[in-house]
Design an enzyme around this catalytic site. Sequence first.
Site, mmCIF file in Angstrom:
data_model
loop_
_atom_site.group_PDB
_atom_site.id
_atom_site.type_symbol
_atom_site.label_atom_id
_atom_site.label_comp_id
_atom_site.label_asym_id
_atom_site.label_seq_id
_atom_site.Cartn_x
_atom_site.Cartn_y
_atom_site.Cartn_z
ATOM 1 N N GLY A 41 14.286 28.330 49.986
ATOM 2 C CA GLY A 41 15.518 28.247 50.778
ATOM 3 C C GLY A 41 15.334 27.402 52.010
ATOM 4 N N ASP A 42 16.039 26.259 52.003
ATOM 5 C CA ASP A 42 16.089 25.379 53.166
ATOM 6 C C ASP A 42 14.779 24.652 53.466
ATOM 7 O OD1 ASP A 42 18.646 26.271 53.319
ATOM 8 O OD2 ASP A 42 18.366 27.497 55.110
ATOM 9 N N GLY A 92 14.420 23.082 46.044
ATOM 10 C CA GLY A 92 15.562 22.835 45.170
ATOM 11 C C GLY A 92 16.311 21.587 45.586
ATOM 12 N N CYS A 123 21.527 34.487 40.625
ATOM 13 C CA CYS A 123 22.727 33.676 40.429
ATOM 14 C C CYS A 123 23.948 34.389 41.021
ATOM 15 C CB CYS A 123 22.941 33.379 38.944
ATOM 16 S SG CYS A 123 24.367 32.300 38.728
ATOM 17 N N PRO A 173 14.505 26.194 39.794
ATOM 18 C CA PRO A 173 15.420 26.079 38.647
ATOM 19 C C PRO A 173 16.786 25.660 39.159
ATOM 20 C CG PRO A 173 15.123 28.395 39.258
ATOM 21 C CD PRO A 173 14.226 27.589 40.155
ATOM 22 N N MET A 174 17.394 24.668 38.532
ATOM 23 C CA MET A 174 18.746 24.256 38.946
ATOM 24 C C MET A 174 19.561 23.932 37.695
ATOM 25 S SD MET A 174 18.217 22.091 42.463
ATOM 26 C CE MET A 174 16.769 21.164 42.024
ATOM 27 N N ALA A 175 20.578 24.767 37.477
ATOM 28 C CA ALA A 175 21.429 24.591 36.295
ATOM 29 C C ALA A 175 22.085 23.217 36.332
ATOM 30 C CB ALA A 175 22.491 25.684 36.266
HETATM 31 C C1 LIG Z 1 22.836 22.742 41.381
HETATM 32 C C2 LIG Z 1 22.061 24.020 41.531
HETATM 33 C C3 LIG Z 1 21.813 24.796 40.418
HETATM 34 C C4 LIG Z 1 21.066 25.976 40.536
HETATM 35 N N1 LIG Z 1 20.751 26.692 39.401
HETATM 36 C C5 LIG Z 1 19.911 27.758 39.484
HETATM 37 C C6 LIG Z 1 19.431 28.412 38.303
HETATM 38 O O1 LIG Z 1 19.746 28.018 37.179
HETATM 39 N N2 LIG Z 1 18.602 29.478 38.481
HETATM 40 C C7 LIG Z 1 18.216 29.936 39.716
HETATM 41 O O2 LIG Z 1 17.468 30.901 39.802
HETATM 42 N N3 LIG Z 1 18.627 29.308 40.833
HETATM 43 C C8 LIG Z 1 19.445 28.233 40.754
HETATM 44 N N4 LIG Z 1 19.814 27.558 41.887
HETATM 45 C C9 LIG Z 1 19.265 28.001 43.190
HETATM 46 C C10 LIG Z 1 17.993 27.212 43.531
HETATM 47 O O3 LIG Z 1 16.976 27.468 42.597
HETATM 48 C C11 LIG Z 1 17.486 27.593 44.945
HETATM 49 O O4 LIG Z 1 17.231 28.959 44.976
HETATM 50 C C12 LIG Z 1 18.487 27.249 46.037
HETATM 51 O O5 LIG Z 1 19.046 25.968 45.871
HETATM 52 C C13 LIG Z 1 17.832 27.342 47.432
HETATM 53 O O6 LIG Z 1 16.762 26.446 47.538
HETATM 54 P P1 LIG Z 1 16.903 25.023 48.331
HETATM 55 O O7 LIG Z 1 17.362 25.351 49.727
HETATM 56 O O8 LIG Z 1 15.530 24.429 48.281
HETATM 57 O O9 LIG Z 1 17.928 24.235 47.581
HETATM 58 C C14 LIG Z 1 20.583 26.407 41.800
HETATM 59 C C15 LIG Z 1 20.868 25.621 42.915
HETATM 60 C C16 LIG Z 1 21.585 24.446 42.808
HETATM 61 C C17 LIG Z 1 21.850 23.623 44.038
#
Ligand SMILES: Cc1cc2nc3c(=O)[nH]c(=O)nc-3n(C[C@H](O)[C@H](O)[C@H](O)COP(=O)(O)O)c2cc1C
EC number: 1.3.1.-
Length: 325
Positions: free
Chosen positions: A195-196, A218, A94, A9-11
């Site tokens: 994560g990562d 993400g 969050c 999920p990414m806002a």
């Molecule tokens: C732009 C952005 C928006 C995010 N919005 C949410 C969200 O709405 N809900 C949530 O649980 N995590 C949110 N995250 C966290 C990601 O879901 C994820 O946990 C985090 O980026 C780590 O994963 P990654 O290393 O693959 O990016 C957001 C991350 C980013 C970068």
Amino acid sequence: MANRVVLAPMAGVSNAAFRLTVKEFGAGLVYAEMISDKGLITRNKKTLELLYIDEREKPIALQIFGGEKETLVEAAKFVDQYTNADIIDINMGCPVNKVIKCEAGAKWLLDPKKVYEMVAAVVDAVKKPVTVKMRIGWDDEHIFAVENAQAIERAGGSAVAVHGRTRIQMYEGKADWDVICQVKENVDIPVIGNGDVETPQDARRMLEETGVDAVMIGRAALGNPWMIYRTVHYLETGELMPEPSVREKIDVCLLHFDRLIKLKGEYIAVREMRKHAAWYLKGIRGNGMVRNAINQAETAEELRAILNNVAAQWEEQEKPEFQAV
Ligand SMILES: Cc1cc2nc3c(=O)[nH]c(=O)nc-3n(C[C@H](O)[C@H](O)[C@H](O)COP(=O)(O)O)c2cc1C
């Protein structure tokens, strides 16, 4: 779930336009951006728009956040009754102050008892499966990931996604996969590691090192939906597929853009697409100049012309102003 690769999920990013595009690249499950419980129960127009799901995206998890049991339960019931989501996910990760101040998001991580009560209340109130996405803890001194995951399991949660960072870390430092592994060893519900994961090889390493049931991606998917199919393919066959050509990247970007226009209208889509286009163009030489032009584009036609121009320049090898690095 068709495979073990999940879109995070990414806002501001994981809306129906992006999710469908990622889905077409093979994601086993997609999560929608977080939705405020209060926004849902006051029927805020913008919040309600976040509930839109295209049938082709399924299976999908809609994520809600909130700090009070009554409003969270009410919001969950609304998602349960009035949306075609497959899963209701609760945000326990969050880190931003605005959300923490409302006792929501990562704030819960300090109190496994509250985690239990909130999740149990939601599980009791809805028919759809309830999952939680959480960080490992608040800070280095308060890592209650195992206790919180066990509370989620006891409360009837169907799965837990674990981002290997604390709240204090925000997005800094490294995700701690050891804690993700400890969670996996101490609950029986499916655990999704997060994560990562930046490459398909990272995904395999996470699955092997932590034993999680699936990996959630993400940031590596931003402007890069093919990260998903390259990962799915790598996990299935061990073969690393090449990165797409510039033309292919631009075509996907344009498709994403068209979907965003349908979802939000041209005015908003053009503005939102600026950040996505910058991500799609990452790694293409000369993209700084193009990004400036994109940031000034006011209409869909202008934006499309700039992107098509990048692809055309790249295709004409004799004028390689924009070269893949
Ligand atoms: C732009 C952005 C928006 C995010 N919005 C949410 C969200 O709405 N809900 C949530 O649980 N995590 C949110 N995250 C966290 C990601 O879901 C994820 O946990 C985090 O980026 C780590 O994963 P990654 O290393 O693959 O990016 C957001 C991350 C980013 C970068």
